[in-house]
Design an enzyme around this catalytic site. Structure first.
Site, PDB file in Angstrom:
ATOM      1  N   ASP A 346     -13.308  16.082  -7.514  1.00 33.94           N
ATOM      2  CA  ASP A 346     -11.871  15.843  -7.737  1.00 33.94           C
ATOM      3  C   ASP A 346     -11.730  14.413  -8.233  1.00 33.94           C
ATOM      4  O   ASP A 346     -12.727  13.695  -8.396  1.00 33.94           O
ATOM      5  CB  ASP A 346     -11.051  16.096  -6.458  1.00 33.94           C
ATOM      6  CG  ASP A 346      -9.632  16.576  -6.782  1.00 33.94           C
ATOM      7  OD1 ASP A 346      -8.859  15.755  -7.339  1.00 33.94           O
ATOM      8  OD2 ASP A 346      -9.294  17.733  -6.505  1.00 33.94           O
ATOM      9  N   HIS A 394      -4.628  27.539 -14.617  1.00 36.39           N
ATOM     10  CA  HIS A 394      -3.219  27.884 -14.893  1.00 36.39           C
ATOM     11  C   HIS A 394      -2.329  26.638 -15.054  1.00 36.39           C
ATOM     12  O   HIS A 394      -1.187  26.751 -15.476  1.00 36.39           O
ATOM     13  CB  HIS A 394      -2.661  28.847 -13.822  1.00 36.39           C
ATOM     14  CG  HIS A 394      -2.168  28.180 -12.575  1.00 36.39           C
ATOM     15  ND1 HIS A 394      -1.113  28.670 -11.839  1.00 36.39           N
ATOM     16  CD2 HIS A 394      -2.588  27.055 -11.926  1.00 36.39           C
ATOM     17  CE1 HIS A 394      -0.913  27.880 -10.795  1.00 36.39           C
ATOM     18  NE2 HIS A 394      -1.787  26.903 -10.815  1.00 36.39           N
TER      19      HIS A 394
HETATM   20  C1  LIG Z   1      -3.357  22.624  -7.910  1.00 33.04           C
HETATM   21  S1  LIG Z   1      -4.585  21.629  -7.170  1.00 33.04           S
HETATM   22  C2  LIG Z   1      -5.830  22.805  -6.735  1.00 33.04           C
HETATM   23  C3  LIG Z   1      -6.678  22.321  -5.618  1.00 33.04           C
HETATM   24  C4  LIG Z   1      -7.651  23.332  -5.051  1.00 33.04           C
HETATM   25  N1  LIG Z   1      -8.574  23.809  -6.056  1.00 33.04           N
HETATM   26  C5  LIG Z   1      -6.907  24.486  -4.416  1.00 33.04           C
HETATM   27  O1  LIG Z   1      -7.270  25.630  -4.665  1.00 33.04           O
HETATM   28  O2  LIG Z   1      -5.954  24.256  -3.661  1.00 33.04           O
HETATM   29  C6  LIG Z   1      -5.289  20.787  -8.570  1.00 33.04           C
HETATM   30  C7  LIG Z   1      -6.396  19.852  -8.166  1.00 33.04           C
HETATM   31  O3  LIG Z   1      -6.989  19.341  -9.372  1.00 33.04           O
HETATM   32  C8  LIG Z   1      -7.209  17.957  -9.220  1.00 33.04           C
HETATM   33  N2  LIG Z   1      -7.251  17.374 -10.567  1.00 33.04           N
HETATM   34  C9  LIG Z   1      -6.218  17.155 -11.414  1.00 33.04           C
HETATM   35  N3  LIG Z   1      -6.654  16.639 -12.568  1.00 33.04           N
HETATM   36  C10 LIG Z   1      -7.996  16.534 -12.455  1.00 33.04           C
HETATM   37  C11 LIG Z   1      -9.019  16.074 -13.332  1.00 33.04           C
HETATM   38  N4  LIG Z   1      -8.713  15.642 -14.549  1.00 33.04           N
HETATM   39  N5  LIG Z   1     -10.282  16.147 -12.904  1.00 33.04           N
HETATM   40  C12 LIG Z   1     -10.585  16.592 -11.660  1.00 33.04           C
HETATM   41  N6  LIG Z   1      -9.668  17.038 -10.780  1.00 33.04           N
HETATM   42  C13 LIG Z   1      -8.385  17.006 -11.181  1.00 33.04           C
HETATM   43  C14 LIG Z   1      -6.059  17.483  -8.373  1.00 33.04           C
HETATM   44  O4  LIG Z   1      -6.338  16.256  -7.750  1.00 33.04           O
HETATM   45  C15 LIG Z   1      -5.936  18.647  -7.393  1.00 33.04           C
HETATM   46  O5  LIG Z   1      -6.751  18.471  -6.258  1.00 33.04           O
END
Ligand SMILES: C[S@@+](CC[C@H](N)C(=O)[O-])C[C@H]1O[C@@H](n2cnc3c(N)ncnc32)[C@H](O)[C@@H]1O
Length: 554
Positions: A346, A394
């Site tokens: 993350d 998504h």
């Molecule tokens: C909607 S959440 C989903 C989290 C987890 N996979 C879940 O099922 O609850 C999106 C996640 O993507 C991470 N994220 C956003 N942009 C990112 C990036 N460019 N690279 C890595 N992680 C990222 C956010 O910090 C967050 O934890």
């Protein structure tokens, strides 16, 4: 079967629209047109025009009883079934009383189906009883229910008096900045949805719904995020669509039009600058994923249809949870599979704030590594067996999603699995109506906030194909009772070489899938023309805030 040209559909649609701006080729319209064509074909086949239809559009067998009576009987039968189960198991009956449970316990599938049937049939019967004109007239007023709930939640009204007492509006207003009249106006609309009651004029009491709103902080955050971030953004989606009909840019969604950040920053960057707003969204997500149909067990537990990783376990393989937040899915998987190694990736701030140790169970904790990695850069964990995206793809329109998948390629060994865990939209009317309503509304939330989208199986397939022909699409599986699907592809670069060796005859098959795929390939090719260029690497501070950097800070 009559053949319909896509262009005819676009033309007939655009002639009926009141907005006269020139229409660019809309990337989302291809798949929609395919759906429209499918429905039209069904109608021209005659099956749909000769019999009554349910709300989902399915033909209903002609019967001597009307659809309304049929629905009313169904409601009675399913309610009796639900009630019998509750009584047999000494469970309290649903009620608006303040001391009633906030929800149902986990019900057996058959009983839960009855519950869903009641929800679906009452909705359909209500629409029929209203009649078309009245249904439409009052459907557009649902935003006023949202307004009332938004205000009730914003002012914390449910928390201002104890669940077992009453309060006068005059006394209640002294605890808020609202005057008694406006307070009563807002609360009385909420009351029409079972939130509070007024046992005598000017006196307010709790119901089960207002009590749960007072007690459940995650639910408060869910209502706050929806009421104060999504609701204003939704009111600006028309502006966004008029300005950018293709709706793929992260900096030109309804959200940016609502909050004055068009061409400035994606939503996550805005939230990254405002810890309270970011925290509220995080808690809202906890509320959602704790809700029915989204429980992690649906992925982890093979006995209820979860994904089987036993072969990876047998070989002591590696599972990479990309954008995995604090790794709760990996923790659950590590408890089940004793040999798999997990890498949770993350953004740095999220990794830093993860609990340490990640699990009290050392056998679990020692197999989970948290790594700061931005998925808009090349994948750093090489030769893993599974690359897993839950609630990630998504969040992005096609050009971004393609980029995320492409970034995996340098790390992939032949046979590596790519698993996307998201909604997978069925054709309209094929889903349980309640689930369909939730999933299609979620699709519009994605549009509203991020110009992103939920996808169908054909759209996922096309996404992998647009990223690289070496991603061989395996299909979609979904546990019963779960709204999320497991969409899988396997990395087989040799298949591409074999395909390239075969001379493909220049015949265009008349199936729908290539039309969708064509659309997505066009997406990827069009990326360079976008003002919102897909980044090669997303650097701080944009990445830290949870989103991507784009050209000129857009
Ligand atoms: C909607 S959440 C989903 C989290 C987890 N996979 C879940 O099922 O609850 C999106 C996640 O993507 C991470 N994220 C956003 N942009 C990112 C990036 N460019 N690279 C890595 N992680 C990222 C956010 O910090 C967050 O934890």
């Amino acid at each position: 079967m009559a053949k319909l040209k896509l262009s005819n559909w676009f033309n007939s649609n655009s002639s009926s629209t009141s907005d006269a701006e020139p229409k660019k080729s809309n990337r989302r319209s291809f798949s929609l047109a395919v759906s429209l064509r499918g429905n039209k074909d069904a109608e021209t086949n005659g099956s749909a025009t000769t019999s009554a239809k349910s709300l989902s559009g399915a033909a209903v067998e002609p019967q001597s009883t009307s659809r309304m009576i049929e629905l009313a009987k169904k409601i009675t039968q399913d309610t009796e079934k639900l009630e019998a189960y509750m009584k047999d198991n000494n469970l309290p009956m649903p009620s608006f009383d303040v001391d009633s449970p906030a929800g149902f316990p986990k019900l057996p599938n058959e009983i839960n189906q009855s519950r869903k049937n009641i929800i679906n049939a009452t909705k359909e019967l209500g629409l029929l009883a209203h009649g078309p004109r009245e249904s439409v007239r009052w459907a557009i007023w649902e935003f006023l229910d949202v307004l009332a709930l938004q205000a009730v939640n914003h002012y914390g009204i449910a928390k201002l008096f104890p669940a077992d007492s009453t309060i006068t509006f005059t006394e209640l207003q002294s605890k808020t900045t609202l005057d008694p009249t406006n307070l009563a106006r807002l609360v009385r609309v909420a009351m029409t949805n079972g939130i509070f009651r007024e046992p005598s004029p000017g006196v307010l009491a709790h119901t089960a719904a207002s009590r749960v709103l007072a007690e459940d902080e995650d639910l408060q955050a869910w209502v706050g995020f929806n009421g104060e971030d999504i609701f204003p953004s939704a009111a600006h989606v028309l502006d966004a669509l008029k300005a950018d009909p293709e709706a793929t840019s992260l900096t030109r969604a309804g959200f940016q039009h609502a909050f004055g950040t068009v061409d400035k920053e994606p939503m996550f960057v805005t939230f990254g600058k405002d810890p309270n707003r970011a925290r509220r969204m995080g808690k809202a997500m906890v509320s959602l994923t704790g809700g029915e149909g989204y429980e992690p067990a649906y992925f982890v537990d093979t006995e209820i249809g979860g994904y089987d990783l036993s072969d990876i376990d047998a070989s002591g393989g590696t599972f990479v949870d990309i954008g995995g937040s604090h790794g709760f899915i990996s923790v659950d998987l590590a408890k089940k599979y004793k040999n798999i190694k997990f890498v949770v990736q993350d953004l740095p701030k999220t990794v830093d704030s993860a609990p340490k140790p990640i699990s009290e169970d050392s056998q679990v904790a020692e197999r989970i590594t948290l790594v700061a990695h931005d998925f808009f850069t090349e994948q750093v964990t090489k030769d893993a067996d599974v690359y897993y995206f839950r609630w990630i793809i998504h969040n992005y329109s096609t050009p971004y999603a393609v980029k995320i998948l492409k970034n995996l390629i340098p790390a992939l060994k032949p046979g590596a699995r790519i698993i996307i865990n998201d909604h997978c939209l069925l054709e309209p009317g094929q889903e349980d109506p309640w689930d369909e309503r939730v999933m299609r509304r979620m699709d519009l939330v994605m549009l509203t906030l991020l110009n992103a989208q939920e996808r169908s199986e054909a759209e996922f397939k096309a996404l992998f194909k647009a990223a690289d022909e070496g991603f061989v699409f395996k299909g979609v599986q979904r546990a019963k009772g779960c709204r999320m699907s497991v969409i899988e592809a396997v990395w087989k670069p040799d298949e591409v070489k074999k395909l390239e060796a075969v001379v493909v005859p220049a015949v265009v098959a008349e199936t729908t899938a290539p039309v969708v795929e064509q659309a997505v390939v066009t997406d990827a090719a069009a990326t360079a023309q976008d003002k919102d260029v897909i980044p090669e690497a997303s650097s701080e501070p944009a990445a830290a805030a949870g989103e991507v950097k784009t050209e000129e800070g857009k």
